[in-house]
Design a protein around this motif. Structure first.
Motif, mmCIF file in Angstrom:
data_model
loop_
_atom_site.group_PDB
_atom_site.id
_atom_site.type_symbol
_atom_site.label_atom_id
_atom_site.label_comp_id
_atom_site.label_asym_id
_atom_site.label_seq_id
_atom_site.Cartn_x
_atom_site.Cartn_y
_atom_site.Cartn_z
ATOM 1 N N LYS A 67 0.874 -1.179 0.000
ATOM 2 C CA LYS A 67 0.000 0.000 0.000
ATOM 3 C C LYS A 67 0.912 1.230 0.000
ATOM 4 N N ALA A 68 0.397 2.358 -0.517
ATOM 5 C CA ALA A 68 1.241 3.559 -0.620
ATOM 6 C C ALA A 68 1.346 4.233 0.743
ATOM 7 N N GLN A 69 2.525 4.164 1.354
ATOM 8 C CA GLN A 69 2.744 4.804 2.660
ATOM 9 C C GLN A 69 3.518 6.107 2.495
ATOM 10 N N VAL A 70 4.172 6.255 1.346
ATOM 11 C CA VAL A 70 5.047 7.425 1.152
ATOM 12 C C VAL A 70 4.693 8.180 -0.144
ATOM 13 N N GLY A 71 4.663 7.504 -1.256
ATOM 14 C CA GLY A 71 4.299 8.178 -2.512
ATOM 15 C C GLY A 71 5.057 7.639 -3.703
ATOM 16 N N VAL A 72 5.330 8.534 -4.635
ATOM 17 C CA VAL A 72 6.025 8.160 -5.877
ATOM 18 C C VAL A 72 7.463 8.672 -5.803
ATOM 19 N N SER A 73 8.418 7.775 -6.011
ATOM 20 C CA SER A 73 9.837 8.157 -5.975
ATOM 21 C C SER A 73 10.289 8.617 -7.353
ATOM 22 N N VAL A 74 11.370 9.394 -7.348
ATOM 23 C CA VAL A 74 12.009 9.744 -8.620
ATOM 24 C C VAL A 74 13.529 9.690 -8.461
ATOM 25 N N TYR A 75 14.173 9.134 -9.466
ATOM 26 C CA TYR A 75 15.637 9.022 -9.532
ATOM 27 C C TYR A 75 16.082 9.592 -10.875
ATOM 28 N N SER A 76 17.320 10.086 -10.944
ATOM 29 C CA SER A 76 17.824 10.586 -12.225
ATOM 30 C C SER A 76 19.120 9.888 -12.598
ATOM 31 N N SER A 77 19.364 9.836 -13.905
ATOM 32 C CA SER A 77 20.590 9.192 -14.380
ATOM 33 C C SER A 77 20.935 9.706 -15.767
ATOM 34 N N LYS A 78 22.237 9.745 -16.044
ATOM 35 C CA LYS A 78 22.680 10.099 -17.401
ATOM 36 C C LYS A 78 23.053 8.835 -18.169
ATOM 37 N N ASP A 79 23.413 7.778 -17.432
ATOM 38 C CA ASP A 79 23.964 6.605 -18.128
ATOM 39 C C ASP A 79 23.126 5.338 -17.978
ATOM 40 N N LEU A 80 22.043 5.399 -17.243
ATOM 41 C CA LEU A 80 21.111 4.289 -16.988
ATOM 42 C C LEU A 80 21.605 3.254 -15.973
ATOM 43 N N TYR A 81 22.897 3.292 -15.618
ATOM 44 C CA TYR A 81 23.397 2.340 -14.614
ATOM 45 C C TYR A 81 23.388 2.962 -13.215
ATOM 46 N N ASN A 82 23.756 4.257 -13.171
ATOM 47 C CA ASN A 82 23.934 4.953 -11.885
ATOM 48 C C ASN A 82 22.789 5.934 -11.676
ATOM 49 N N TRP A 83 22.058 5.765 -10.585
ATOM 50 C CA TRP A 83 20.843 6.542 -10.351
ATOM 51 C C TRP A 83 20.955 7.361 -9.063
ATOM 52 N N LYS A 84 20.576 8.619 -9.177
ATOM 53 C CA LYS A 84 20.605 9.525 -8.023
ATOM 54 C C LYS A 84 19.186 9.635 -7.457
ATOM 55 N N ASP A 85 19.069 9.445 -6.172
ATOM 56 C CA ASP A 85 17.767 9.578 -5.513
ATOM 57 C C ASP A 85 17.376 11.054 -5.504
ATOM 58 N N GLU A 86 16.281 11.381 -6.179
ATOM 59 C CA GLU A 86 15.806 12.785 -6.232
ATOM 60 C C GLU A 86 14.639 13.000 -5.276
ATOM 61 N N GLY A 87 14.339 11.991 -4.460
ATOM 62 C CA GLY A 87 13.307 12.171 -3.426
ATOM 63 C C GLY A 87 11.930 11.692 -3.860
ATOM 64 N N ILE A 88 10.931 12.233 -3.180
ATOM 65 C CA ILE A 88 9.538 11.833 -3.430
ATOM 66 C C ILE A 88 8.892 12.886 -4.331
ATOM 67 N N ALA A 89 8.517 12.461 -5.525
ATOM 68 C CA ALA A 89 7.940 13.399 -6.497
ATOM 69 C C ALA A 89 6.505 13.744 -6.129
ATOM 70 N N LEU A 90 5.763 12.722 -5.699
ATOM 71 C CA LEU A 90 4.357 12.947 -5.296
ATOM 72 C C LEU A 90 4.143 12.238 -3.965
ATOM 73 N N PRO A 91 3.996 13.001 -2.877
ATOM 74 C CA PRO A 91 3.737 12.339 -1.594
ATOM 75 C C PRO A 91 2.259 11.965 -1.464
ATOM 76 N N VAL A 92 1.982 10.867 -0.748
ATOM 77 C CA VAL A 92 0.586 10.585 -0.424
ATOM 78 C C VAL A 92 0.161 11.577 0.650
ATOM 79 N N SER A 93 -1.162 11.666 0.875
ATOM 80 C CA SER A 93 -1.671 12.738 1.728
ATOM 81 C C SER A 93 -1.980 12.232 3.142
#
Ligand code: DGJ
Length: 386
Positions: A67-93
């Motif tokens: 069940k959604a306890q936190v929300g939707v995460s987002v990560y970024s990457s330039k090379d598809l192997y290494n991903w930076k945690d960019e936090g929660i894009a959409l938090p649940v309410s």
């Protein structure tokens, strides 16, 4: 002293480079920039400004994590192997009255960019808190910045008041609609023969169609489409969105009736549309399907199971999609014919530990092949020229 500092910097840079991932290892844990397993399940990728952004379901430990306890995460990457945690894009309410109240089911979020409005638009499968999988709604959120924060706009059932382009006279028959409405939606979300004897489409015409597993697709002409499992999961719908991508346009088709396609993922290659999907067996893996069409509204032709080989860590092969279920097809930037099929390996008893199976798609004489690899990197595509 200066030489020692330079040596120290070089050593640090080198250590950092050594820590960087240089390959995909399907089914294994996948550490982000903080060393934590990536938490973006049922995900999809939005490419913006030459960067990949991976959106997915944030899950927590244990069964509660489904069940959604936190929300939707987002990560970024330039090379598809290494991903930076960019936090929660959409938090649940925290507001229990919100459609996205903490504890709702929020699955398969996908983000697309609207070049006309300059907005990032997120759609997801939403089940209202405390209603199991009965609500079958689509949630929509919007942001000015790709990583968010996204503002939840509303949730809907698609295409209320509209018939699909390929509706039949039988589906419009008021008697079959009344007979189906009298069933009060007592249909399972898994295959039974009962569904075929009723008119589920017609019974939901006024209030809007059911929408569960889903993806989004933006075509070359900027038109965007929402593809979702509808009619109690028995039939897939493909729906054109409005120009601002914030609603359904009322133009849609039913495809693969009673084929129970879940987990739709789509791409376009050399002018043809390819769709992969799973069957409908809850969190348990089943055999993947692949399909092709000349136009997005079809007709679609099934091409069979694209999977080849065996996942060496669990012994699962094509009949179980290596233990995975499709979620997205990712076109690799700057390379022709280079697409990655993204699958989730669900762990419903400890949701946060779900794994990712990313494999290259091989286009062979008009069909798709997705072959198991223990480890691979993007140079694979140089050997995949079609
Ligand atoms: C299969 C779907 O593909 C998943 O996203 C999730 O909804 C599970 N069913 C729940 O059983």
């Amino acid at each position: 002293m200066k030489i020692i500092s330079i040596l120290f910097i070089l050593l640090t840079v080198n250590m950092h480079a050594e820590n960087r991932l240089q390959s995909f290892k399907p089914g294994q844990t996948w550490p982000d920039n903080n060393g934590r397993h990536i938490n973006a399940h049922g995900g999809g990728i939005c490419v913006y400004d030459s960067t990949y952004y991976w959106f997915g379901e944030h899950k927590i430990e244990g069964k509660a994590g489904n069940k959604a306890q936190v929300g939707v995460s987002v990560y970024s990457s330039k090379d598809l192997y290494n991903w930076k945690d960019e936090g929660i894009a959409l938090p649940v309410s925290d507001d229990p009255k919100s459609d996205i109240a903490k504890g709702c089911i929020l699955e398969r979020p996908k983000v697309i960019f609207n070049a006309k409005t300059n907005k990032f638009v997120m759609w997801f499968h939403l089940e209202l808190k405390g209603q199991g999988y009965g609500a079958a709604r689509s949630g929509i959120a919007i942001a000015d910045k790709i990583t968010g924060p996204y503002t939840f706009i509303r949730s809907i059932r698609p295409n209320a008041g509209h018939w699909p382009q390929n509706v039949t006279a039988d589906e419009k028959d008021p008697r079959s609609i009344a007979r189906t409405k009298a069933e009060n939606d007592r249909f399972s979300g898994a295959p039974t023969k009962k569904h075929e004897k009723f008119n589920i489409l017609g019974s939901h015409m006024e209030g809007g169609q059911m929408a569960r597993d889903m993806t989004l697709f933006v075509d070359d002409d900027g038109k965007a489409y929402h593809l979702y499992s509808s009619e109690h999961n028995s039939t897939l719908h493909i729906s054109l969105l409005t120009e601002d991508y914030l609603d359904h346009s009322g133009t849609y088709v039913r495809v693969f009736p009673f084929r129970w396609m879940e987990a739709p993922a789509i791409c376009k290659n050399n002018g043809k549309y390819y769709l992969i999907a799973s069957g409908c067996t809850g969190w348990s893996p089943n055999a993947a399907r692949s399909t092709v069409a000349d136009t997005i509204f079809g007709p679609w032709k099934e091409l069979g199971n694209p999977c080849v080989g065996e996942n060496t860590s669990n012994g699962l092969g094509p009949s179980k999609t290596f233990g995975g279920q499709s979620t997205y097809i990712l076109p690799v930037l700057g390379q022709d014919n280079a697409f990655i099929a993204m699958f989730d390996q669900w762990r419903p008893n400890n949701a946060i530990d779900g794994r990712y199976i990313w494999l290259p798609i091989q286009f062979e004489k008009g069909s798709l092949k997705i072959e198991w690899q223990d480890e691979w990197n993007l140079s694979f595509f140089k050997k995949n020229p079609e």
